[in-house]
Design a protein around this motif. Sequence first.
Motif, mmCIF file in Angstrom:
data_model
loop_
_atom_site.group_PDB
_atom_site.id
_atom_site.type_symbol
_atom_site.label_atom_id
_atom_site.label_comp_id
_atom_site.label_asym_id
_atom_site.label_seq_id
_atom_site.Cartn_x
_atom_site.Cartn_y
_atom_site.Cartn_z
ATOM 1 N N GLY A 216 -0.022 2.155 -8.276
ATOM 2 C CA GLY A 216 0.973 2.199 -7.889
ATOM 3 C C GLY A 216 1.579 0.304 -7.630
ATOM 4 O O GLY A 216 2.145 -0.558 -8.223
ATOM 5 N N PRO A 217 1.028 -0.567 -6.633
ATOM 6 C CA PRO A 217 0.687 -1.615 -5.930
ATOM 7 C C PRO A 217 -0.367 -2.395 -6.735
ATOM 8 O O PRO A 217 0.643 -3.076 -7.222
ATOM 9 C CB PRO A 217 -0.535 -0.976 -4.756
ATOM 10 C CG PRO A 217 0.089 0.698 -4.281
ATOM 11 C CD PRO A 217 -0.249 1.051 -6.113
ATOM 12 N N VAL B 198 13.493 3.510 0.055
ATOM 13 C CA VAL B 198 11.711 2.524 1.144
ATOM 14 C C VAL B 198 11.389 2.304 0.539
ATOM 15 O O VAL B 198 10.568 0.995 -0.122
ATOM 16 C CB VAL B 198 11.398 3.361 1.125
ATOM 17 C CG1 VAL B 198 12.134 4.527 2.529
ATOM 18 C CG2 VAL B 198 10.854 5.174 0.588
ATOM 19 N N LEU B 199 11.344 2.609 -1.630
ATOM 20 C CA LEU B 199 10.285 1.868 -2.635
ATOM 21 C C LEU B 199 10.944 0.748 -2.910
ATOM 22 O O LEU B 199 9.792 -0.593 -3.240
ATOM 23 C CB LEU B 199 10.292 2.722 -3.864
ATOM 24 C CG LEU B 199 9.296 2.088 -5.423
ATOM 25 C CD1 LEU B 199 8.469 1.750 -5.131
ATOM 26 C CD2 LEU B 199 9.455 2.827 -6.002
ATOM 27 N N THR B 200 12.173 0.367 -2.900
ATOM 28 C CA THR B 200 12.602 -0.933 -2.980
ATOM 29 C C THR B 200 12.455 -1.696 -1.968
ATOM 30 O O THR B 200 12.813 -2.793 -2.063
ATOM 31 C CB THR B 200 13.970 -0.662 -3.396
ATOM 32 O OG1 THR B 200 14.632 -0.001 -5.010
ATOM 33 C CG2 THR B 200 14.976 -2.321 -3.676
ATOM 34 N N ALA B 201 12.706 -1.136 -0.880
ATOM 35 C CA ALA B 201 12.621 -2.276 0.457
ATOM 36 C C ALA B 201 10.723 -2.634 0.100
ATOM 37 O O ALA B 201 10.947 -3.471 0.850
ATOM 38 C CB ALA B 201 12.683 -1.041 2.177
ATOM 39 N N THR C 251 1.307 -1.057 0.097
ATOM 40 C CA THR C 251 -0.050 -0.168 -0.313
ATOM 41 C C THR C 251 1.295 1.524 -0.523
ATOM 42 O O THR C 251 0.489 2.088 -0.823
ATOM 43 C CB THR C 251 -0.846 -0.339 1.219
ATOM 44 O OG1 THR C 251 -1.962 -0.863 1.439
ATOM 45 C CG2 THR C 251 -2.208 1.536 1.467
ATOM 46 N N ALA C 252 1.647 1.362 0.965
ATOM 47 C CA ALA C 252 2.817 2.117 0.946
ATOM 48 C C ALA C 252 3.861 2.198 -0.823
ATOM 49 O O ALA C 252 3.697 4.005 -0.711
ATOM 50 C CB ALA C 252 3.877 2.024 1.883
ATOM 51 N N THR C 253 3.906 1.060 -1.382
ATOM 52 C CA THR C 253 4.475 1.886 -2.631
ATOM 53 C C THR C 253 3.486 3.278 -3.768
ATOM 54 O O THR C 253 4.503 3.235 -4.217
ATOM 55 C CB THR C 253 4.372 0.761 -3.532
ATOM 56 O OG1 THR C 253 3.478 0.026 -3.711
ATOM 57 C CG2 THR C 253 5.761 -0.117 -2.882
ATOM 58 N N GLY C 254 2.504 2.917 -3.029
ATOM 59 C CA GLY C 254 1.552 3.988 -4.139
ATOM 60 C C GLY C 254 1.844 5.473 -3.421
ATOM 61 O O GLY C 254 1.614 5.993 -4.286
#
Length: 477
Positions: free
Chosen positions: A159-160, A323-326, A141-144
């Motif tokens: 994004g997600p 953080v997107l990678t993580a 969800t955070a990737t969005g």
Amino acid sequence: MEPRDQRPWLMKLGAFLIFIYLAKRGAKFMAQEHTKEQHLSRALKSRHITMIAIGGAIGTGLFLGSGSAIQAAGPSIILTYLIVGIFCFFMMRALGELLLADPSKHSFIDSVKEYLGDRMEFVAGWAYWSCWLTLAMADLTATGIYLQYWFPGLPQWVGPLVILLLLMLVNMINVGLFGELETWFSMIKVLAIVALIVVGLAMVALHTKTASGPASLANLVNYGGFFPKGAVGFLMSFQMVVFAFVGIEMVGLTAGETANPDEDIPKAINTLPVRIGLFYIGSMLAIMAVYPWHDIKVSSSPFVQVFAGIGITGAAGILNFVVLTAAMSATNSSIFSTSRSLYSLAQGGNGPKAFQELSRQAVPVKAMRFSSLILFVVVILTYIVPAGIFNLISGVSTINFIIVWLIILWCHIKYRAQHPGGNQFAMPGFPYTSWLTIAFFIGVLIILLFIPATRLSLIISLLFFVVLFVVSRKWSK
């Protein structure tokens, strides 16, 4: 008043349906044929196992949430990471001995079945499946939000959805590609941490001046001492740090797909203390040596604060990429771990038989599609349900991880009762280290009971396990 233009919403709905169609067709294509002999492929190499272990120990919490941990305990958070790291190492050694006792087993869930029985396998397997599923929900969800940093007009659900579909298709191709992708994800996280430590050491050596004064190791003790928040603050920090380590046990699901488990698994586990020292303790030392602990911001990442301190332009953008990678790494790991958990449960008779079917690429494709579908549905629901409910579910997930660790330790003790000599990867200091590690994790759960923010999550977690025990009884009948 002019009628509202509905075309943007129609376009979103159209894109949504197209993605669903493509996902369904892609999954169907990948699962058209199945191997006659149902065996997982051993395509994971030594470097894959090592980087999977590293990736499991490093999450977005280190990059984004370390400021809150520092504010809660001050410099003593370094000691907390050291203590938790030691006990996590003992838990991993117990896990490693279980895996090497019989390398033909697919995962630690199979060991639970052998030494603790069918019902405990049902409980541990489905609990672990739910742990990874809910953990990935938060990161996915955070990737969005992370993508909106570069694409402000991008709807948060796009994004997600795209990331989930891509990672699901990657995992369907073969396990080697999963290992390769996770290796690169982990390398990006490692490079970010190493860069922070190098920059911090350079600033200390050069006594670089910041807004809070010169960088110096004296910052660790000059502002209220090493324990500025006292014993209470130190004890309260354990729950934050333990949560940072959830996922390290994922190595326990790779046994059935590792090319050389007798060498690769011990190597990955034995290097855990080095990783903990470098990544967690090293980064905390670097951050608090550059800035006094009380000047570390909670509203932004300490990594950005350190990089910005030496004038690196675009530090926030760089960290956003990390953080997107993580978050993508967590989702990738979730797709792998949930599908293998269901596969092991099905093999042991504690899950639907369809989940043990393999594609011609030797991937448990139906188990993967089932987990990915639920992951996708819940991602959509996160835009509907209140944030507080989702945070509560995430808290339950992380507490369940601790309970699964306790089950692993209990399983190892039962194994050693039947095999007193152990094997070539014997737990050091057994049985004292085993019982001490169990006591430590139970102590963490007791601490959670006295923290208002985690008390409800702990109660729900315990009730969840009670429900699983009840359901396991029905399933066995």
